[in-house]
Design a protein around this motif. Structure first.
Motif, PDB file in Angstrom:
ATOM      1  N   ALA A  33       0.825  -1.216   0.000  1.00 13.16           N
ATOM      2  CA  ALA A  33       0.000   0.000   0.000  1.00 13.16           C
ATOM      3  C   ALA A  33       0.855   1.260   0.000  1.00 13.16           C
ATOM      4  N   THR A  34       1.975   1.218   0.685  1.00 17.41           N
ATOM      5  CA  THR A  34       2.780   2.435   0.818  1.00 17.41           C
ATOM      6  C   THR A  34       3.806   2.596  -0.307  1.00 17.41           C
ATOM      7  N   GLY A  35       4.226   1.464  -0.898  1.00 16.06           N
ATOM      8  CA  GLY A  35       5.264   1.508  -1.929  1.00 16.06           C
ATOM      9  C   GLY A  35       4.959   2.486  -3.055  1.00 16.06           C
ATOM     10  N   PRO A  36       3.807   2.357  -3.727  1.00 15.00           N
ATOM     11  CA  PRO A  36       3.500   3.270  -4.834  1.00 15.00           C
ATOM     12  C   PRO A  36       3.431   4.731  -4.382  1.00 15.00           C
ATOM     13  N   VAL A  37       2.920   4.955  -3.194  1.00 19.21           N
ATOM     14  CA  VAL A  37       2.791   6.328  -2.687  1.00 19.21           C
ATOM     15  C   VAL A  37       4.187   6.909  -2.450  1.00 19.21           C
ATOM     16  N   ILE A  38       5.056   6.095  -1.867  1.00 18.55           N
ATOM     17  CA  ILE A  38       6.423   6.582  -1.614  1.00 18.55           C
ATOM     18  C   ILE A  38       7.132   6.875  -2.931  1.00 18.55           C
ATOM     19  N   VAL A  39       6.950   5.990  -3.910  1.00 16.18           N
ATOM     20  CA  VAL A  39       7.588   6.208  -5.217  1.00 16.18           C
ATOM     21  C   VAL A  39       7.055   7.501  -5.849  1.00 16.18           C
ATOM     22  N   ARG A  40       5.756   7.664  -5.799  1.00 16.41           N
ATOM     23  CA  ARG A  40       5.133   8.832  -6.426  1.00 16.41           C
ATOM     24  C   ARG A  40       5.603  10.133  -5.772  1.00 16.41           C
ATOM     25  N   ARG A  43      10.149  12.691  -4.510  1.00 19.68           N
ATOM     26  CA  ARG A  43      10.745  14.032  -4.648  1.00 19.68           C
ATOM     27  C   ARG A  43      10.256  14.958  -3.519  1.00 19.68           C
ATOM     28  N   GLU A  44       8.990  14.880  -3.230  1.00 19.42           N
ATOM     29  CA  GLU A  44       8.421  15.739  -2.171  1.00 19.42           C
ATOM     30  C   GLU A  44       8.965  15.342  -0.799  1.00 19.42           C
ATOM     31  N   ILE A  45       9.127  14.047  -0.624  1.00 17.89           N
ATOM     32  CA  ILE A  45       9.663  13.579   0.671  1.00 17.89           C
ATOM     33  C   ILE A  45      11.096  14.066   0.842  1.00 17.89           C
ATOM     34  N   LEU A  46      11.871  13.977  -0.231  1.00 15.14           N
ATOM     35  CA  LEU A  46      13.257  14.455  -0.170  1.00 15.14           C
ATOM     36  C   LEU A  46      13.303  15.963   0.068  1.00 15.14           C
ATOM     37  N   ALA A  47      12.400  16.664  -0.594  1.00 10.29           N
ATOM     38  CA  ALA A  47      12.370  18.124  -0.422  1.00 10.29           C
ATOM     39  C   ALA A  47      12.060  18.508   1.024  1.00 10.29           C
ATOM     40  N   ALA A  48      11.156  17.744   1.626  1.00  6.44           N
ATOM     41  CA  ALA A  48      10.809  18.008   3.020  1.00  6.44           C
ATOM     42  C   ALA A  48      11.985  17.692   3.939  1.00  6.44           C
TER      43      ALA A  48
END
Lengths: 257, 307
Positions: A33-40, A43-48
């Protein structure tokens, strides 16, 4: 009801009534469930985490559904395998140590049946958990990236089940031979790393179970052809599984309880 | 009579240790047989071999006329180890149901049998999972599952070791009731249990049988004759010192101040020689009393001599 079906039913109820029911499906569904969301949103996660400017400096291709499928394959082959190994490593030796095996084996239950029902119940459960995970991963990927084909995800999961079967069989063999659960788990993990190492040796990845890790990812991303480079790892993986289970039966038949 | 269990010259070694050293045992069909021995004597090892859970190094074992662990034997055997292991997530009823399924019992028989056994072992109405059971409850459940298939041979390893007096009485009464219908072989070091229910007994030490036979035979043939003497002295140790080493004395125990209990090999000789020994020490002999040897006398005498 024969002793074999009675024991298989007992094994199924054991999975349903103990931690096994929750741990593997929970891990698999969480990753699916989380894999696709993390992939998508990588970039935003890294930016944060790093700050927008530093994250922007990293050349990062636009995420695709194929990346999400590759992430699913990667989660299966690099994380879930360890849960599988731990489940199988304690299957036999823990029952011998607790006295459950002695109570069962003085009844009309052969040692062969005893080992085979362990293998069958574990593999059946892993296959079902894998199927559930594949469906969740496909649904999450479709929701995140738009409609995608289910076949690659299912195919990759099926190949992973073969890899898991090899590791389950190796761990069961160790569980039949070694008293310590940690020792048996060590053997299962050792076999995994051996396969991973062999997969970088030329030809091993094409013609032996060592190729299962590679093939899982390639099927998930649609880059694997339906040719010998798929069927050799899968076929030899299934043969190795049967050989290891046969060895577990032989070892357990000689073991003193 | 036919033998339900026949063991000949059984040897089991673990490295250099000989757990069984030429064990011979014969258990007649329908009898209740006590397998007596101190801890580490080899009882459990012998039972594990005759159940097919372990293999002998050498020697012969026949169980109900077959090889141990063979497909034709296991449906006719019931077994309860000293610390029975169960799936902790099951209830007692579920344990018995799964045992019945493994034996392929019909549903109607299973239900009736489970109710009987739960009642018998005091576990009826206990809905808790086995993981929370005390050792005594586990042992009672172990006995119940061993009886689910109405076995021809019931093998119990220390079946009363964790039971309270009431539970112990129930189990011993049950074993006595099975006499004639089921062969019961149970290991124990609780001598009163054996005296209470057993027809025959084998005393084992260091992996070999020291004596075997009916209780009466073992008591008279190996217990010697008990003579109790009551001496009126300040220092009974003097008499003890004088008697020790005499060929007709087996054991000397001080049972109370001034009271010595002797086991002797020849009562006539004891009655002739004892007064002379007492007189020679200047002591006064008050009473000499004969009593039958108990199994404990035999056990302590035989195993004590061996050690």
């Amino acid at each position: 009801m024969t002793a074999s079906t009675a024991l298989l039913s007992l094994r199924a109820r054991e999975i349903a009534r103990t931690w096994r029911l929750w741990v593997l499906p929970t891990v698999i569904v969480f990753l699916a469930a989380t894999g696709p969301v993390i992939v998508r949103f990588t970039r935003e996660i890294l930016a944060a985490a790093l700050g927008a400017e530093e994250a922007a400096a990293i050349p990062w291709p636009d995420p695709t559904a194929s990346d999400a499928s590759a992430q699913w394959a990667s989660d299966l082959t690099q994380l879930v395998v360890f849960v599988v190994v731990v489940m199988a490593a304690g299957a036999i030796n823990a029952e011998v140590r607790s006295g459950v095996a002695a109570i069962l084996l003085v009844k009309p239950v052969s040692r062969t049946t005893y080992v085979l029902t362990h293998a069958a119940s574990l593999l059946g459960f892993i296959a079902l958990a894998g199927l559930l995970g594949a469906l969740v991963s496909w649904a999450a990927t479709s929701l995140t990236f738009g409609a995608v084909d289910l076949a690659p995800t299912l195919g990759a999961t099926a190949v992973w089940v073969v890899l898991a079967a090899v590791l389950v069989a190796a761990s069961l063999l160790a569980s039949a031979a070694i008293d310590a659960v940690a020792g048996a788990a060590g053997v299962g993990i050792g076999v995994y790393f051996l396969l991973a190492l062999l997969s970088i040796v030329p030809h091993f990845s094409d013609y032996t179970p060592a190729g299962l890790i590679r093939v899982t990812t390639e099927v998930a991303t649609g880059t694997q052809q339906l040719d010998a480079t798929l069927w050799w790892p899968v076929g030899t993986g299934m043969l190795l599984t049967m050989g290891l289970i046969a060895a577990a039966v032989l070892v357990f038949r000689r073991r003193e309880i | 009579m036919t033998a339900a269990v026949e063991i000949t010259q059984l040897v089991k070694t673990y490295g250099r240790h000989r757990a069984l050293d030429g064990l011979d045992l014969r258990v007649e069909e329908g009898s209740v047989h006590g397998f007596l021995g101190a801890n580490g004597a080899g009882k459990t090892t012998a039972l594990r071999i005759l159940l097919g859970l372990a293999r002998q190094t050498s020697g012969g074992v026949r169980v109900l006329g077959q090889e141990p662990g063979s497909a034709s034997v296991s449906p006719r055997i019931g077994y309860c180890p000293d610390v029975p292991g169960f799936f902790s997530w099951m209830t007692a009823r579920e344990v018995l149901e799964s045992s019945a399924r493994l034996f392929g019992l019909p549903t109607g028989t299973t239900r009736r049998r489970i109710d009987e056994l739960l009642e018998l072992t005091g576990l009826r109405g206990v809905d808790a999972r086995v993981g929370g059971y005390s050792r005594g409850m586990r042992q009672r459940l172990g006995i119940a599952q061993a009886l689910i298939n109405s076995p021809a041979l019931l093998v119990l390893d220390e079946p009363t070791s964790a039971l309270d007096p009431l539970g112990r009485r129930v189990v011993l009464d049950l074993l006595a009731e099975l006499r004639g219908r089921t062969t019961v072989l149970f290991s124990t070091h609780l001598l009163p249990d054996v005296e209470r229910v057993c027809d025959t007994v084998a005393i084992i030490d260091h992996g070999r049988v020291l004596t075997a036979g009916s209780l009466a035979h073992v008591r008279t043939a190996f217990g010697g004759v008990q003579a109790r003497i009551d001496v009126d002295v300040d220092d009974p140790a003097r008499l003890r010192d004088a008697l020790e080493g005499l060929p007709w004395i087996v054991t000397i125990d001080e049972t109370a101040p001034g009271m010595l209990a002797l086991t002797v090999t020849d009562l006539d000789e004891a009655q002739t020689r004892l007064p002379a020994e007492v007189a020679a020490l200047g002591l006064r002999l008050r009473r000499v009393e004969q009593r039958d040897a108990s199994l404990e006398d035999v056990f302590v005498g035989m195993v004590g001599v061996q050690r």
